[in-house]
Design a protein around this motif. Structure first.
Motif, PDB file in Angstrom:
ATOM      1  N   PHE A  54       0.841  -1.205   0.000  1.00 50.04           N
ATOM      2  CA  PHE A  54       0.000   0.000   0.000  1.00 50.04           C
ATOM      3  C   PHE A  54       0.879   1.260   0.000  1.00 50.04           C
ATOM      4  O   PHE A  54       0.664   2.184  -0.797  1.00 50.04           O
ATOM      5  N   ASP A  56       3.958   1.497  -0.893  1.00 47.09           N
ATOM      6  CA  ASP A  56       4.713   1.572  -2.153  1.00 47.09           C
ATOM      7  C   ASP A  56       3.878   2.204  -3.260  1.00 47.09           C
ATOM      8  O   ASP A  56       4.352   3.069  -3.990  1.00 47.09           O
ATOM      9  N   LEU A  57       2.622   1.731  -3.365  1.00 47.40           N
ATOM     10  CA  LEU A  57       1.766   2.239  -4.437  1.00 47.40           C
ATOM     11  C   LEU A  57       1.367   3.691  -4.196  1.00 47.40           C
ATOM     12  O   LEU A  57       1.058   4.420  -5.124  1.00 47.40           O
ATOM     13  N   ARG A  58       1.369   4.064  -2.947  1.00 50.52           N
ATOM     14  CA  ARG A  58       0.986   5.453  -2.645  1.00 50.52           C
ATOM     15  C   ARG A  58       2.188   6.401  -2.725  1.00 50.52           C
ATOM     16  O   ARG A  58       2.047   7.553  -3.120  1.00 50.52           O
ATOM     17  N   TRP A  59       3.379   5.919  -2.330  1.00 48.64           N
ATOM     18  CA  TRP A  59       4.494   6.858  -2.177  1.00 48.64           C
ATOM     19  C   TRP A  59       5.740   6.547  -3.002  1.00 48.64           C
ATOM     20  O   TRP A  59       6.248   7.434  -3.672  1.00 48.64           O
ATOM     21  N   GLY A  61       6.368   4.332  -5.492  1.00 46.29           N
ATOM     22  CA  GLY A  61       6.237   4.036  -6.910  1.00 46.29           C
ATOM     23  C   GLY A  61       6.983   2.774  -7.304  1.00 46.29           C
ATOM     24  O   GLY A  61       7.102   2.463  -8.485  1.00 46.29           O
ATOM     25  N   ILE A  62       7.533   2.071  -6.304  1.00 45.41           N
ATOM     26  CA  ILE A  62       8.214   0.785  -6.587  1.00 45.41           C
ATOM     27  C   ILE A  62       7.430  -0.291  -5.855  1.00 45.41           C
ATOM     28  O   ILE A  62       7.717  -0.603  -4.701  1.00 45.41           O
ATOM     29  N   PRO A  63       6.402  -0.851  -6.487  1.00 42.45           N
ATOM     30  CA  PRO A  63       5.574  -1.830  -5.770  1.00 42.45           C
ATOM     31  C   PRO A  63       6.389  -3.048  -5.352  1.00 42.45           C
ATOM     32  O   PRO A  63       7.143  -3.592  -6.156  1.00 42.45           O
ATOM     33  N   GLY A  64       6.268  -3.406  -4.099  1.00 42.17           N
ATOM     34  CA  GLY A  64       6.985  -4.575  -3.587  1.00 42.17           C
ATOM     35  C   GLY A  64       8.234  -4.224  -2.815  1.00 42.17           C
ATOM     36  O   GLY A  64       8.767  -5.059  -2.081  1.00 42.17           O
ATOM     37  N   PHE A  65       8.698  -2.983  -2.927  1.00 40.00           N
ATOM     38  CA  PHE A  65       9.930  -2.589  -2.239  1.00 40.00           C
ATOM     39  C   PHE A  65       9.736  -2.627  -0.713  1.00 40.00           C
ATOM     40  O   PHE A  65      10.396  -3.398  -0.005  1.00 40.00           O
ATOM     41  N   ALA A  67       7.120  -3.713   0.770  1.00 38.94           N
ATOM     42  CA  ALA A  67       6.457  -4.976   1.101  1.00 38.94           C
ATOM     43  C   ALA A  67       7.484  -6.061   1.409  1.00 38.94           C
ATOM     44  O   ALA A  67       7.374  -6.771   2.425  1.00 38.94           O
TER      45      ALA A  67
END
Lengths: 151, 258
Positions: A54, A56-59, A61-65, A67
């Motif tokens: 969440f 990552d997707l909001r701030w 911009g690297i999804p999974g980082f 996480a």
């Protein structure tokens, strides 16, 4: 409770946007709750993962980082914690472990956000100042839990 | 002992999935999801945005105020400098005017009975002296011409009880009147009640009437005060000139000034 801290961290991040990083309130809540509730390991592990995703997707911009960082750190924290006998899981040790985990997470986030920027010192100072208070609150939560354990 | 293998596998799966997801960075679906998330959170984040804007506005207001105050301070200093320069010019003009239109003279008669009231000097109408001309000693006003003969004149001293000299206090710009008591003393009267008068403040002649030019030093204030018979507060004045021993003086000829 984890969702509340996730939104609280998001609130701080919006407030400090462009000026400083918000403290890792969500991850601190995950590890505080994750070690006091040993029966639901998966819930907290995947909670950490989804919360990180969440953010990552909001701030970032690297999804999974975030996480994967949250998942890995939670896994390490949890297994280090269970190695220690129950009698040895004193609040000071919790404070040390949680500080170390937050520190690693912070270093990775700061490297991602602020590497190469000239105004890193005030941003880092504000971040550590707020993180210090968050750590104290989580420590107080664990102290309360520890007293109830009757060890 | 608890079997932790499933937990480790689960944890490693989460980490691996996270790392796999990082490969999608910058792709169109990720931007789309980020857009949806941002739009969905707009309402939730509104208080934080408002708080942030309030902080930025407050900081801007504080900085603007600091800037205005510093500019005001700078303008005040500049104003003081200009004020000083203007009055310095006035003082220099006055000095030049006095120097060019004044003549030296000597006291040749001072009667014991009117010691603090009048003296006679060795300059008269033939030298351009006229009644009302101010008389100075060491640059300070000590009296004015009361009557003129051909080559002699009489000076009415400021210590005379018949003389009243309008003055202004240099530091506060308050106006008052210096009167003599006929016994060698000078007193400042008729100063407004709210004046912040202090010992050592300088008195200059004021621009009231045309009998005496403005800006001629008269003396300074002493700390002593008294009330006269009518209850009016008076401040003791230390004359700039030595009224008890008058020899060489200078007469400011107003006729030549015109």
């Amino acid at each position: 409770m984890l969702i509340f801290f996730l939104f609280l961290q998001n609130f701080f991040q919006v407030t400090f946007s462009g000026w400083a990083l918000a403290p890792d309130l969500f991850f601190l809540a995950v590890i505080s709750k994750g070690i006091t509730d040993e029966r639901h390991f998966d819930r907290y592990l995947w909670g950490a993962f989804l919360g990180g995703l969440f953010l990552d997707l909001r701030w970032t911009g690297i999804p999974g980082f975030s996480a994967s960082i949250y998942s890995a750190l939670f896994l390490i924290f949890r297994f280090l914690w269970v190695i220690i006998p129950k009698e040895g899981r004193v609040p000071a040790l919790f404070l040390g472990f949680s500080s170390a985990m937050i520190g690693i997470s912070a270093i990775l986030r700061l490297l991602l956000f602020y590497s190469g920027r000239p105004t890193i010192v005030p941003a880092v100072a504000v971040f550590f100042f707020l993180t210090f208070f968050a750590l104290l609150i989580s420590w107080a939560y664990y102290v309360n839990f520890y007293r109830g354990q009757n060890v | 002992m608890e079997n932790r293998q499933p937990q480790i596998i689960s944890g490693l799966c989460a980490v691996a999935l996270g790392l796999l997801l990082t490969l999608s960075t910058g792709s169109a679906p990720v931007f789309k999801v980020m857009g949806w998330l941002g739009a969905g959170l707009e309402l939730v984040e509104k208080p934080a945005v408002s708080l942030r804007e309030l902080y930025l506005e407050s900081r801007g207001w504080v900085r603007e105020r600091e800037d205005i105050l510093s500019r005001l301070d700078m303008l005040e200093r500049e104003n003081d400098s200009l004020f000083l320069a203007l009055h310095m010019k006035e003082a220099i003009d006055l000095r030049e005017s006095i120097m060019s239109s004044s003549i030296d003279s000597m006291a040749d008669l001072r009667l014991p009975l009117s010691w603090w009231d009048t003296i006679r000097i060795d300059r008269g109408g033939i030298d351009g002296v006229s009644p009302g001309d101010p008389v100075l000693q060491d640059g300070f006003l000590i009296g004015r011409i009361s009557s003129v003969e051909t080559s002699r004149s009489w000076v009415s001293l400021i210590s005379s009880s018949s003389e009243m000299i309008p003055v202004v206090i240099r530091e506060t710009r308050d106006v008052g009147v210096v009167v003599g008591d006929g016994l060698g003393g000078l007193w400042l009267r008729y100063v407004s009640d709210g004046s912040q008068i202090k010992e050592g403040m300088m008195l200059d002649t004021a621009l009231i009437g045309e009998s005496i030019p403005a800006g001629i030093p008269v003396g300074s204030l002493l700390g002593e005060t008294k009330n006269d018979d009518n209850g009016i507060l008076e401040y003791k004045v230390l004359p700039g000139g030595a009224l008890s021993k008058i020899y060489g003086i200078r007469i400011f000829r107003r006729g030549s000034d015109k």
